[in-house]
Design an enzyme around this catalytic site. Sequence first.
Site, PDB file in Angstrom:
ATOM      1  N   ARG A  10       5.602   5.000  -2.522  1.00 22.55           N
ATOM      2  CA  ARG A  10       5.592   3.843  -1.635  1.00 22.55           C
ATOM      3  C   ARG A  10       7.009   3.708  -1.085  1.00 22.55           C
ATOM      4  NH1 ARG A  10       2.965   2.325  -6.425  1.00 22.55           N
ATOM      5  NH2 ARG A  10       0.773   1.731  -6.167  1.00 22.55           N
ATOM      6  N   LYS A  23       4.087  -0.474  -9.081  1.00 23.00           N
ATOM      7  CA  LYS A  23       3.443  -1.778  -9.158  1.00 23.00           C
ATOM      8  C   LYS A  23       3.098  -2.127 -10.599  1.00 23.00           C
ATOM      9  CE  LYS A  23       1.295  -2.296  -4.611  1.00 23.00           C
ATOM     10  NZ  LYS A  23       0.008  -2.483  -3.897  1.00 23.00           N
ATOM     11  N   HIS A  68       3.464   4.144   5.040  1.00 22.06           N
ATOM     12  CA  HIS A  68       2.442   4.196   3.986  1.00 22.06           C
ATOM     13  C   HIS A  68       1.418   5.288   4.272  1.00 22.06           C
ATOM     14  CE1 HIS A  68       1.130   2.390   0.299  1.00 22.06           C
ATOM     15  NE2 HIS A  68      -0.123   2.300   0.732  1.00 22.06           N
ATOM     16  N   ARG A 120       2.131   8.426   2.388  1.00 18.99           N
ATOM     17  CA  ARG A 120       1.632   8.415   1.002  1.00 18.99           C
ATOM     18  C   ARG A 120       0.141   8.762   0.980  1.00 18.99           C
ATOM     19  NH1 ARG A 120       1.923   5.963  -4.248  1.00 18.99           N
ATOM     20  NH2 ARG A 120       0.200   4.533  -4.687  1.00 18.99           N
ATOM     21  N   HIS A 165      -1.817   4.688  -9.581  1.00 19.11           N
ATOM     22  CA  HIS A 165      -2.929   3.748  -9.496  1.00 19.11           C
ATOM     23  C   HIS A 165      -3.373   3.330 -10.896  1.00 19.11           C
ATOM     24  CE1 HIS A 165      -4.265   5.388  -5.290  1.00 19.11           C
ATOM     25  NE2 HIS A 165      -3.325   4.479  -5.195  1.00 19.11           N
ATOM     26  N   TYR A 206      -9.913   8.258  -1.739  1.00 19.00           N
ATOM     27  CA  TYR A 206      -9.492   9.449  -1.008  1.00 19.00           C
ATOM     28  C   TYR A 206     -10.588  10.506  -0.945  1.00 19.00           C
ATOM     29  CZ  TYR A 206      -4.905   7.388  -0.969  1.00 19.00           C
ATOM     30  OH  TYR A 206      -3.848   6.526  -0.753  1.00 19.00           O
TER      31      TYR A 206
END
Length: 306
Positions: A161, A184, A252, A255, A278, A287
Amino acid sequence: MITGAPAAMDALQRWLEAEAALKDASDNTITAYRADVAGFLGFLAGHTGGGQGLAALARVSVQDMRAWMAQERRAGLGARSLARKLSAVKTFYRWLSEREGFDASAVLSARSPKFQRKLPRPLSIEGARDMLGTVELQAREPWVAARDVAVVTLLYGSGLRISEALSLTGADLPLGESLRIRGKGGRERIVPLLPVARAAVEEYLRQCPYGSAPGMALFRGVRGGALSPRPIQKAMQAARMQLGLPSDATPHALRHSFATHLLSAGGDLRAIQELLGHASLSTTQTYTAVDQARLMEVYAKAHPKA
């Protein structure tokens, strides 16, 4: 603006503190939670007459939930945003009901509005390659051009990110074959650092007029402070206009391109999940839909018409 009863707002604050401390929620997540749940509490205060403290929260009914959701939709809130708000309210209620000992099923059973999930919009392999080459042409100063190339190469080459790339400091030097990234929710992961990305960062460091002390940001703005995302966004905007790429060719998107191109090359979904950081495999599975959609697009263009 109507606000919730003091006891309810105090409970909200305690919940936010717990989320930050125990779940290591990011500042952005806490800010969003605060706004979403405070808005719901404000609605209840007006809807039920307010001033009833936590007892009013325990008495929330299915009809109250429907009234709140209807008000949000009348105010123009989309299904995706309402689903996000409802998720925050449910998380808060789950925490509060466990501590106060009441049945929160009226809130927890509220059905989230259906919406079409947006698929990530990656660049093609050629588009990503062209972007890396064209970003370099957007800056007047050579060291700034080298900086921008280094950042976008990390986004595409390591799936970072932009906030993660810009959080790197001199303490991450010297660069090796991998980087330890704190993403995150405070989740740490190890991402590969390809030779081309390492070379781009080293070239930037060679030209940068500012030092690379351990406590300082690795990527600097023109005045020497920590680089913000905006200059990279602007450089990519100029590059995509020059290349004729769509408006969603953003930092983004690089990514997204990293993940999609790995998947297209036969990458394992679990491994890609770890590389992207994730928390849930379902996020990474998006994806697969992107890959299938691109396959069908190629098929539709190439298949001979009867």
